[in-house]
Write a protein that holds these residues in place. Structure first.
Motif, PDB file in Angstrom:
ATOM      1  N   VAL A   1      16.054  13.135 -15.304  1.00 43.44           N
ATOM      2  CA  VAL A   1      15.639  11.985 -14.511  1.00 43.44           C
ATOM      3  C   VAL A   1      14.269  12.291 -13.911  1.00 43.44           C
ATOM      4  O   VAL A   1      14.100  13.329 -13.265  1.00 43.44           O
ATOM      5  N   GLN A   2      13.303  11.421 -14.157  1.00 36.30           N
ATOM      6  CA  GLN A   2      11.973  11.617 -13.600  1.00 36.30           C
ATOM      7  C   GLN A   2      11.690  10.573 -12.528  1.00 36.30           C
ATOM      8  O   GLN A   2      12.055   9.406 -12.665  1.00 36.30           O
ATOM      9  N   LEU A   3      11.044  11.033 -11.463  1.00 33.61           N
ATOM     10  CA  LEU A   3      10.788  10.194 -10.306  1.00 33.61           C
ATOM     11  C   LEU A   3       9.308  10.203  -9.955  1.00 33.61           C
ATOM     12  O   LEU A   3       8.687  11.273  -9.891  1.00 33.61           O
ATOM     13  N   LEU A   4       8.745   9.028  -9.772  1.00 31.78           N
ATOM     14  CA  LEU A   4       7.434   8.894  -9.143  1.00 31.78           C
ATOM     15  C   LEU A   4       7.705   8.699  -7.654  1.00 31.78           C
ATOM     16  O   LEU A   4       8.479   7.822  -7.272  1.00 31.78           O
ATOM     17  N   TYR A   5       7.089   9.531  -6.823  1.00 33.97           N
ATOM     18  CA  TYR A   5       7.398   9.484  -5.407  1.00 33.97           C
ATOM     19  C   TYR A   5       6.123   9.579  -4.569  1.00 33.97           C
ATOM     20  O   TYR A   5       5.079  10.039  -5.035  1.00 33.97           O
ATOM     21  N   ARG A   6       6.244   9.160  -3.328  1.00 33.62           N
ATOM     22  CA  ARG A   6       5.114   9.222  -2.400  1.00 33.62           C
ATOM     23  C   ARG A   6       5.067  10.606  -1.764  1.00 33.62           C
ATOM     24  O   ARG A   6       6.079  11.152  -1.342  1.00 33.62           O
ATOM     25  N   THR A   7       3.876  11.182  -1.714  1.00 30.54           N
ATOM     26  CA  THR A   7       3.686  12.481  -1.082  1.00 30.54           C
ATOM     27  C   THR A   7       2.363  12.478  -0.322  1.00 30.54           C
ATOM     28  O   THR A   7       1.801  11.412  -0.036  1.00 30.54           O
ATOM     29  N   THR A   8       1.868  13.663   0.007  1.00 30.15           N
ATOM     30  CA  THR A   8       0.655  13.810   0.818  1.00 30.15           C
ATOM     31  C   THR A   8      -0.266  14.826   0.161  1.00 30.15           C
ATOM     32  O   THR A   8       0.193  15.912  -0.232  1.00 30.15           O
ATOM     33  N   ASP A   9      -1.548  14.501   0.022  1.00 34.53           N
ATOM     34  CA  ASP A   9      -2.455  15.434  -0.639  1.00 34.53           C
ATOM     35  C   ASP A   9      -2.975  16.490   0.335  1.00 34.53           C
ATOM     36  O   ASP A   9      -2.575  16.533   1.510  1.00 34.53           O
TER      37      ASP A   9
ATOM     38  N   PRO B   1       0.833  -1.203   0.000  1.00 32.20           N
ATOM     39  CA  PRO B   1       0.000   0.000   0.000  1.00 32.20           C
ATOM     40  C   PRO B   1       0.869   1.255   0.000  1.00 32.20           C
ATOM     41  O   PRO B   1       1.968   1.256   0.581  1.00 32.20           O
ATOM     42  N   LEU B   2       0.388   2.278  -0.667  1.00 32.06           N
ATOM     43  CA  LEU B   2       1.148   3.520  -0.767  1.00 32.06           C
ATOM     44  C   LEU B   2       1.468   4.079   0.621  1.00 32.06           C
ATOM     45  O   LEU B   2       2.527   4.688   0.836  1.00 32.06           O
ATOM     46  N   SER B   3       0.569   3.854   1.571  1.00 29.34           N
ATOM     47  CA  SER B   3       0.763   4.368   2.929  1.00 29.34           C
ATOM     48  C   SER B   3       1.952   3.726   3.635  1.00 29.34           C
ATOM     49  O   SER B   3       2.430   4.244   4.654  1.00 29.34           O
ATOM     50  N   SER B   4       2.461   2.619   3.112  1.00 26.54           N
ATOM     51  CA  SER B   4       3.593   1.956   3.750  1.00 26.54           C
ATOM     52  C   SER B   4       4.914   2.655   3.445  1.00 26.54           C
ATOM     53  O   SER B   4       5.937   2.360   4.064  1.00 26.54           O
ATOM     54  N   TYR B   5       4.889   3.593   2.494  1.00 32.33           N
ATOM     55  CA  TYR B   5       6.086   4.355   2.147  1.00 32.33           C
ATOM     56  C   TYR B   5       6.092   5.692   2.885  1.00 32.33           C
ATOM     57  O   TYR B   5       5.040   6.264   3.179  1.00 32.33           O
ATOM     58  N   ALA B   6       7.270   6.199   3.141  1.00 33.29           N
ATOM     59  CA  ALA B   6       7.408   7.508   3.778  1.00 33.29           C
ATOM     60  C   ALA B   6       7.312   8.601   2.728  1.00 33.29           C
ATOM     61  O   ALA B   6       7.688   8.390   1.565  1.00 33.29           O
ATOM     62  N   PRO B   7       6.832   9.781   3.100  1.00 34.86           N
ATOM     63  CA  PRO B   7       6.806  10.893   2.146  1.00 34.86           C
ATOM     64  C   PRO B   7       8.198  11.146   1.563  1.00 34.86           C
ATOM     65  O   PRO B   7       9.188  11.222   2.295  1.00 34.86           O
ATOM     66  N   GLY B   8       8.248  11.209   0.241  1.00 32.88           N
ATOM     67  CA  GLY B   8       9.515  11.411  -0.453  1.00 32.88           C
ATOM     68  C   GLY B   8      10.176  10.147  -0.930  1.00 32.88           C
ATOM     69  O   GLY B   8      11.169  10.209  -1.675  1.00 32.88           O
ATOM     70  N   ASP B   9       9.656   8.988  -0.550  1.00 23.54           N
ATOM     71  CA  ASP B   9      10.229   7.738  -1.044  1.00 23.54           C
ATOM     72  C   ASP B   9      10.010   7.608  -2.551  1.00 23.54           C
ATOM     73  O   ASP B   9       8.934   7.946  -3.069  1.00 23.54           O
ATOM     74  N   VAL B  10      11.020   7.091  -3.237  1.00 28.71           N
ATOM     75  CA  VAL B  10      10.963   6.945  -4.688  1.00 28.71           C
ATOM     76  C   VAL B  10      10.276   5.633  -5.044  1.00 28.71           C
ATOM     77  O   VAL B  10      10.648   4.571  -4.549  1.00 28.71           O
ATOM     78  N   LEU B  11       9.274   5.713  -5.913  1.00 30.86           N
ATOM     79  CA  LEU B  11       8.500   4.543  -6.324  1.00 30.86           C
ATOM     80  C   LEU B  11       8.920   4.036  -7.704  1.00 30.86           C
ATOM     81  O   LEU B  11       8.881   2.839  -7.967  1.00 30.86           O
ATOM     82  N   LYS B  12       9.294   4.946  -8.579  1.00 27.71           N
ATOM     83  CA  LYS B  12       9.787   4.603  -9.916  1.00 27.71           C
ATOM     84  C   LYS B  12      10.760   5.692 -10.350  1.00 27.71           C
ATOM     85  O   LYS B  12      10.697   6.832  -9.877  1.00 27.71           O
ATOM     86  N   LYS B  13      11.629   5.358 -11.317  1.00 22.52           N
ATOM     87  CA  LYS B  13      12.474   6.389 -11.907  1.00 22.52           C
ATOM     88  C   LYS B  13      12.797   6.017 -13.353  1.00 22.52           C
ATOM     89  O   LYS B  13      12.788   4.844 -13.729  1.00 22.52           O
ATOM     90  N   ARG B  14      13.038   7.044 -14.145  1.00 15.88           N
ATOM     91  CA  ARG B  14      13.406   6.832 -15.540  1.00 15.88           C
ATOM     92  C   ARG B  14      14.262   8.010 -16.002  1.00 15.88           C
ATOM     93  O   ARG B  14      14.182   9.112 -15.443  1.00 15.88           O
TER      94      ARG B  14
END
Length: 452
Positions: free
Chosen positions: A85-93, A56-69
């Motif tokens: 370099v592009q990064l998909l990362y976890r954040t907070t709405d 679950p996305l909630s298991s990652y800390a804000p700023g953790d990298v989920l994907k990169k290219r």
């Protein structure tokens, strides 16, 4: 990046704008029709933007990298020699829920990873497809034109040796004008850039925040939220530079009400904030209001400017809601996005603000609000700067440009902001305007209107 390579980025922008890119730009519709836009699932259009992990996305800390290219930096669909370099990362709405977002990192070959600028774009759109990361990846939309043109601003920073971090500040739902989400998206973008080994950035990298207009929203909210939300990022910040700032959106809606150029921003902002806080705004609209809101549901600032001259809130709302403060959800939301209610940044700030809005067809001077640059209220910005001075941050420089409007202030302010950031990175003492800033407006929370 050597001088010739970085220079190619700026050359590519100019070339694309003048000789080669117009057919490409118009070949891909920006938003087509609201119905077509509604069918366009932005997350599905490019799988990179979709978090599809098993945890679950909630298991990652804000700023953790989920994907990169890694890809070529594009300008109006034209690839340049510059790599990104592009990064998909976890954040907070805006409501504090886990979400995923994308940022772009561009390395300067003249730099060593010790200094970077987080550049917040003023792409101002309700369509996620118009975000800067998509423009950089090669997607061409009319609403994404702004993110492409901003390459002209970013190229000089690369030449100076600054690495760039460019977040999609509005998130993947394009929550236009929802400042708190802009701030967390920006701060977590910086976190992600220092956690992804491919960027060359790290916990010791110093960052400056830079943004104009919509980018100023993200810049200021990031600076205000950083001490509590991202204290480790706050320690890396050398300062924030911004101009054309949205402070108290309820004031801006009254200021631009009935204006010539900027009235389309009124429904755009209401849509964006309603989207961020799950408000069913259409229940308060009359038939014309529903039509206008449908037209702009996936629109950008390019779609809205000058499209509805003279439009007022009363033209859009049911008679019983002619005062927007009679809508409790509206009052609650605009108070959440009022910078006057946020914390004071602890790092130096440079704030510029135009005040010649009449040049752009905004003639209003509402009581307690006054004048502005056409869309942003100068008295609100003065009040915020004074508030920062009075609440523990004496390193605030404020400049008001009484002969410049919103469009005119940016080219004047930008080189001044870059010079100011250069001095912060050089360790020079930040100048102050505290004690010399004219009084501004009250930034007190909005109160519900008394209705019969």
């Amino acid at each position: 990046m050597n001088r010739s390579t970085a220079g190619l980025l700026a050359v590519a922008v100019v070339t694309a704008l003048t000789v080669g890119a117009a057919p490409t730009a118009w070949a891909t519709p920006a938003t087509a029709t609201p119905a077509a836009a509604a069918q366009n699932d932005s997350k599905a259009s490019d799988p990179f933007y979709r978090y599809d992990g098993s945890e679950p996305l909630s298991s990652y800390a804000p700023g953790d990298v989920l994907k990169k290219r890694t890809l070529d930096y594009h300008v109006l669909g034209i690839p340049t020699p510059v790599k990104a370099v592009q990064l998909l990362y976890r954040t907070t709405d805006a409501q504090g829920r886990p979400s995923a977002n994308v940022t772009t990192v561009v390395r300067s070959h003249r730099g060593d990873g010790s200094k970077a600028v987080s550049y917040q774009s003023f792409y101002d759109s309700l369509d996620p497809e118009d975000g800067p990361s998509r423009a950089i990846a090669g997607k061409v939309t009319l609403g994404g034109i702004i993110a492409n043109v901003e390459s002209i601003v970013m190229a000089p920073l690369l030449l100076k040796g600054y690495d760039l971090v460019i977040p999609d500040t509005e998130g993947q739902s394009a929550e236009f004008a929802a400042g708190p989400a802009y701030g967390t998206n920006t701060l977590d973008s910086i976190r992600a850039s220092t956690r992804a080994g491919a960027t060359g950035l790290h916990g010791g990298t110093r960052f400056g925040l830079l943004g104009y207009s919509g980018g100023a929203i993200a810049t200021n909210w990031a600076a205000a939220l950083a001490p509590e939300y991202a204290p480790e990022v706050n320690r890396q910040l050398v300062g924030f530079a911004e101009a054309g700032l949205l402070v108290a959106p309820a004031h801006n809606l009254k200021y631009i009400d009935g204006s010539v150029v900027w009235t389309g921003v009124l429904p755009m902002a209401v849509i964006g904030v309603s989207r961020a806080y799950d408000i069913d705004i259409e229940r308060y609209l009359n038939p014309r209001g529903i039509t206008v809101f449908d037209e702009l549901e996936h629109g950008s600032i390019v779609d809205a400017l000058g499209r509805y001259p003279g439009l007022t809130w009363k033209d859009l709302a049911k008679p019983e809601y002619k005062d927007p403060n009679s809508i409790p959800a509206f009052v609650d939301a605009v108070n959440k996005v009022n910078l006057g209610e946020a914390a004071t940044p602890t790092v130096p700030g440079f704030i510029g603000q135009g005040n010649a809005g009449v040049l752009e067809g905004t003639f209003n001077r509402p009581p307690g609000i006054g004048t502005g640059d056409g869309v942003m209220v100068a008295g609100d910005v003065r009040a915020l700067a004074n508030q920062y001075c009075a609440t523990g941050n004496p390193s605030i420089r404020y400049e008001q440009y009484n002969l410049l409007s919103h469009f005119g202030a940016m080219p004047y302010w930008t080189p001044r902001a870059m010079s100011w950031l250069d001095d912060r990175f050089a360790g020079k003492t930040a100048p102050t305007s505290c004690g010399r800033i004219p009084a501004g407006n009250s930034l007190a929370p909005e109160k519900p209107a008394v209705t019969n």
